[in-house]
Design a protein around this motif. Structure first.
Motif, PDB file in Angstrom:
ATOM      1  N   THR A  60       1.025  -1.546   0.311  1.00  0.00           N
ATOM      2  CA  THR A  60      -0.184  -0.185   0.020  1.00  0.00           C
ATOM      3  C   THR A  60       0.896   1.306  -0.169  1.00  0.00           C
ATOM      4  N   SER A  83     -11.650  -3.470  -9.568  1.00  0.00           N
ATOM      5  CA  SER A  83     -11.798  -3.306  -8.866  1.00  0.00           C
ATOM      6  C   SER A  83     -13.055  -3.436  -7.783  1.00  0.00           C
ATOM      7  N   ASP A 157      -6.819  -3.733  -9.504  1.00  0.00           N
ATOM      8  CA  ASP A 157      -6.412  -3.475  -8.787  1.00  0.00           C
ATOM      9  C   ASP A 157      -6.689  -4.531  -7.550  1.00  0.00           C
ATOM     10  N   GLU A 158      -6.151  -4.485  -6.893  1.00  0.00           N
ATOM     11  CA  GLU A 158      -6.404  -5.098  -5.681  1.00  0.00           C
ATOM     12  C   GLU A 158      -6.136  -6.510  -5.335  1.00  0.00           C
ATOM     13  N   HIS A 160      -6.054  -9.331  -4.495  1.00  0.00           N
ATOM     14  CA  HIS A 160      -7.636 -10.559  -4.259  1.00  0.00           C
ATOM     15  C   HIS A 160      -8.729 -10.335  -5.390  1.00  0.00           C
ATOM     16  N   CYS A 161      -8.833  -9.535  -5.926  1.00  0.00           N
ATOM     17  CA  CYS A 161      -9.271  -9.648  -7.156  1.00  0.00           C
ATOM     18  C   CYS A 161      -9.006 -10.674  -8.285  1.00  0.00           C
TER      19      CYS A 161
END
Length: 175
Positions: A60, A83, A157-158, A160-161
């Motif tokens: 982050t 996202s 983005d992210e 876990h996606c």
């Protein structure tokens, strides 16, 4: 930082290779107000702008967003950002718009009229970045709109996606 115009959005898109370091730094300062890149950003941007896929895992605050936002601004094409976080989408779009970059999001917090306005902007070639929730990317109407809009890039983005919605990116890429 000034507003994006068609001239600034596409000034580098006619190049066959990624812009040189000076041009990238100039675009970074002009559109985002940063004097220099964070570690790995410039390399990833060059890689992406040469038409190659990339996987970037940073902590982050590591500067992941600029790695897909700057190429979208420079090339003038549409970048889809998948996202799952509505608040992140809203914050990113607000920040981009404040910098004069055309961006929008599509998610469950919107009215039908708001969604239609985003679709019109997307199909009219006005958007550089479009943020969408993973479940939106599964919808046929959305995939059709992306196809007619001329999608240039996809960013997930992210992290876990990727594990939770990996099939989404495969279906979207196939569209």
């Amino acid at each position: 930082m000034s507003s994006e115009t068609p001239e600034t959005a596409t000034s580098l898109s006619s190049q066959h290779s990624p812009p040189d370091s000076g041009e990238l730094h100039e675009a970074l300062k002009h559109h985002f107000g940063y004097e220099k890149f964070k570690p790995l950003q410039e390399e990833v941007i060059r890689h992406s702008m040469s038409g190659k896929d990339a996987v970037l895992l940073l902590p982050t605050g590591g500067g992941k967003s600029v790695c897909y936002q700057l190429p979208a601004v420079i090339t003038g094409g549409l970048t889809l950002v998948v996202s799952p976080l509505i608040s992140l989408m809203q914050d990113q779009v607000q920040s981009l718009r404040q910098n004069g970059i055309t961006a929008a999001f599509l998610n469950s917090s919107m009215t039908g009229a708001e969604e239609q306005e985003v679709y019109r902007s997307m199909e009219g070639g006005e958007l550089r970045l479009l943020y969408a929730a993973p479940e939106r990317v599964l919808r046929e109407d959305f995939l059709t709109a992306l196809t007619s809009a001329g999608l240039d890039r996809i960013a997930i983005d992210e992290a876990h996606c990727v594990s939770s919605w990996g099939i989404v990116s495969a279906r979207c890429t196939a569209a």
